[in-house]
Write an enzyme that holds these catalytic residues in place. Structure first.
Site, PDB file in Angstrom:
ATOM      1  N   HIS A   1      -0.139   0.255 -11.358  1.00 46.90           N
ATOM      2  CA  HIS A   1      -1.285  -0.444  -9.996  1.00 46.90           C
ATOM      3  C   HIS A   1      -1.349  -1.625 -11.311  1.00 46.90           C
ATOM      4  CE1 HIS A   1      -3.386  -0.625  -5.780  1.00 46.90           C
ATOM      5  NE2 HIS A   1      -3.275  -2.204  -7.026  1.00 46.90           N
TER       6      HIS A   1
ATOM      7  N   GLU B   1      -4.224   7.236  -6.142  1.00 49.31           N
ATOM      8  CA  GLU B   1      -4.756   7.232  -7.359  1.00 49.31           C
ATOM      9  C   GLU B   1      -5.357   7.380  -8.436  1.00 49.31           C
ATOM     10  OE1 GLU B   1      -3.596   2.983  -6.940  1.00 49.31           O
ATOM     11  OE2 GLU B   1      -2.193   2.461  -5.935  1.00 49.31           O
TER      12      GLU B   1
ATOM     13  N   ARG C   1       0.875  -1.149   0.244  1.00 51.95           N
ATOM     14  CA  ARG C   1      -0.191   0.036  -0.282  1.00 51.95           C
ATOM     15  C   ARG C   1       0.899   0.969  -0.142  1.00 51.95           C
ATOM     16  NH1 ARG C   1      -3.203  -2.491  -1.527  1.00 51.95           N
ATOM     17  NH2 ARG C   1      -5.683  -3.481  -1.086  1.00 51.95           N
TER      18      ARG C   1
END
Length: 321
Positions: A282, A263, A234
Site C-alpha cells: 500500500h 492489510e 480498493r
C-alpha cells in the site's frame, strides 16, 4: 471571541502539528478551541461531550453516538468505506473525505508501477545478485493502451502523464464527460470495452456494494492475455480467487496489487507466492508531507464550517464515496 463561543475541534491524529500550524496560518485560531489526541488514546468523556468537529483516520463503533454535539467529521483519507461500515454512523452527521490530497504522490507511484511491469529492472537486479549478464529487451509503453476504471482526479492526472509517454488512454467514469488526455470516456456499463482494448488496466474504483468483486473471472476473461491489471483502488474490487486463477492459467500476463481486503496482507496469504502477482505494501497514496496536503483541505473546510458555507468533498453515502 470568548473560549465558550469557539467551535470545539478534536484532532485525533499522531501528527497534529501540521493541522495546528494550518489553523494558525489561516487566522482561525481565535475561532476554535482545539484538542489534540494521539491515535492510541481514547477521547475523554469531557472531549466526547464538547466536540463539534472531529478529524480522524478512523473511529471505532460506539464513538460517534457518544458525541452529542458533533456536526462534522473529516476523514483523513479519500476512501471512507471504514466509516460507512460503522453500524452507528449518525444519519445527520456531515462526513467529508480527503479526496484530491493524493494527486501528487499516487499518480507518480502508478506510473512507477507501469514501468515496473513493462521494464526488466527488477529481474536485472536479481541477475546482478548472481553476477549474471542476461540480455533482456524492455517492452515499450509508447503506443500501448492504458484503461483506467475510475477517472477521478487521480485517474485524470495519470492520463496526463501517460499521454506524455506516448500511451493511448481510455476509461470509465460514473458520469461520462470529455476529459483532457483521455481518448474515450465510457460509462461503467461499458467496462468490457475498456478491458478488451487495454494493455494495462488500472483500477481506481471506490469500495461500494456495486464494486464488490467487480473484477471477476468473467471480466478477467475480457482482458488480453498479454495485459496487466494494476489495482490502486480498493482490495474488495477484485475477486482474489478468480485473479489467482487468471494469472496462473495465463488468461492475463499478471497483476500488480497495492490494496487488499486485509492489510497488512497476512504472511500466509497465497498472493505472496502466486505466479504473476506482484504485492506492494500500500505505497500508492502515502507521501512524506501528506499531512500538509490534508491540513490544507481541512482548514479550508473548517473556515467554511465556521462561516456556515457548504463543505468540500462531502461524502455521498448512497454512492459510497
Amino acid at each position: 471571541m470568548s473560549a465558550t463561543n469557539r467551535a470545539h475541534v478534536l484532532l485525533w491524529t499522531d501528527a497534529a502539528t501540521a493541522y495546528l500550524d494550518a489553523i494558525q496560518a489561516a487566522g482561525l485560531a481565535d475561532r476554535v478551541a482545539v484538542d489534540t489526541l494521539p491515535r492510541k488514546e481514547k477521547p475523554s468523556p469531557e472531549q466526547l461531550a464538547r466536540t463539534e468537529v472531529l478529524m480522524a483516520g478512523a473511529v471505532p463503533p460506539g464513538l460517534l453516538p457518544a458525541m452529542p454535539r458533533l456536526r462534522w467529521a473529516q476523514a483523513m483519507s479519500a476512501g471512507v468505506d471504514n466509516w460507512l461500515a460503522l453500524p452507528d454512523l449518525p444519519p445527520a452527521l456531515t462526513l467529508t473525505c480527503a479526496r484530491g490530497t493524493h494527486t501528487e504522490s499516487m499518480p507518480e507511484n502508478i506510473i512507477g508501477a507501469l514501468f515496473h511491469v513493462a521494464k526488466p529492472y527488477a529481474r536485472v537486479a536479481e541477475y546482478q545478485k548472481q553476477s549474471k549478464w542476461v540480455h533482456t529487451v524492455a517492452q515499450p509503453l509508447t503506443g500501448k493502451t492504458l484503461g483506467i476504471l475510475g477517472l477521478g482526479a487521480i485517474g485524470q492526472e495519470v492520463a496526463r502523464i501517460a499521454v506524455a509517454l506516448g500511451m493511448h488512454v481510455i476509461g470509465t467514469k460514473r458520469r461520462p464527460t470529455r476529459i483532457p488526455n483521455v481518448a474515450e470516456v465510457l460509462a461503467p456499463s461499458q467496462t468490457d470495452e475498456v478491458l478488451a482494448q487495454s494493455d494495462f488496466v488500472l483500477l481506481l474504483l471506490p469500495a461500494t456494494p456495486e464494486t464488490e468483486n467487480f473484477i471477476d473471472a468473467k471480466r478477467l476473461a475480457r482482458m488480453k492475455p498479454t495485459a496487466w491489471l494494476l489495482n490502486f483502488g480498493r482490495g474488495q474490487i477484485v475477486d482474489d480467487g478468480d485473479l489467482m486463477a487468471a494469472t496462473k492459467d495465463g488468461k492475463i500476463a499478471g497483476a500488480l496489487l497495492d490494496v487488499f481486503r486485509q492489510e497488512p496482507l497476512p504472511s500466509e496469504h497465497p498472493f505472496w507466492t502466486a505466479p504473476g502477482i506482484v504485492v506492494l505494501p500500500h505505497i500508492g497514496g502515502p507521501h512524506p508531507q501528506r499531512d500538509r496536503f490534508v491540513s490544507r483541505l481541512f482548514v479550508e473546510n473548517l473556515k467554511r464550517f465556521l462561516d456556515g458555507e457548504p463543505l468540500k468533498e462531502v461524502v455521498d453515502r448512497t454512492a459510497g464515496y
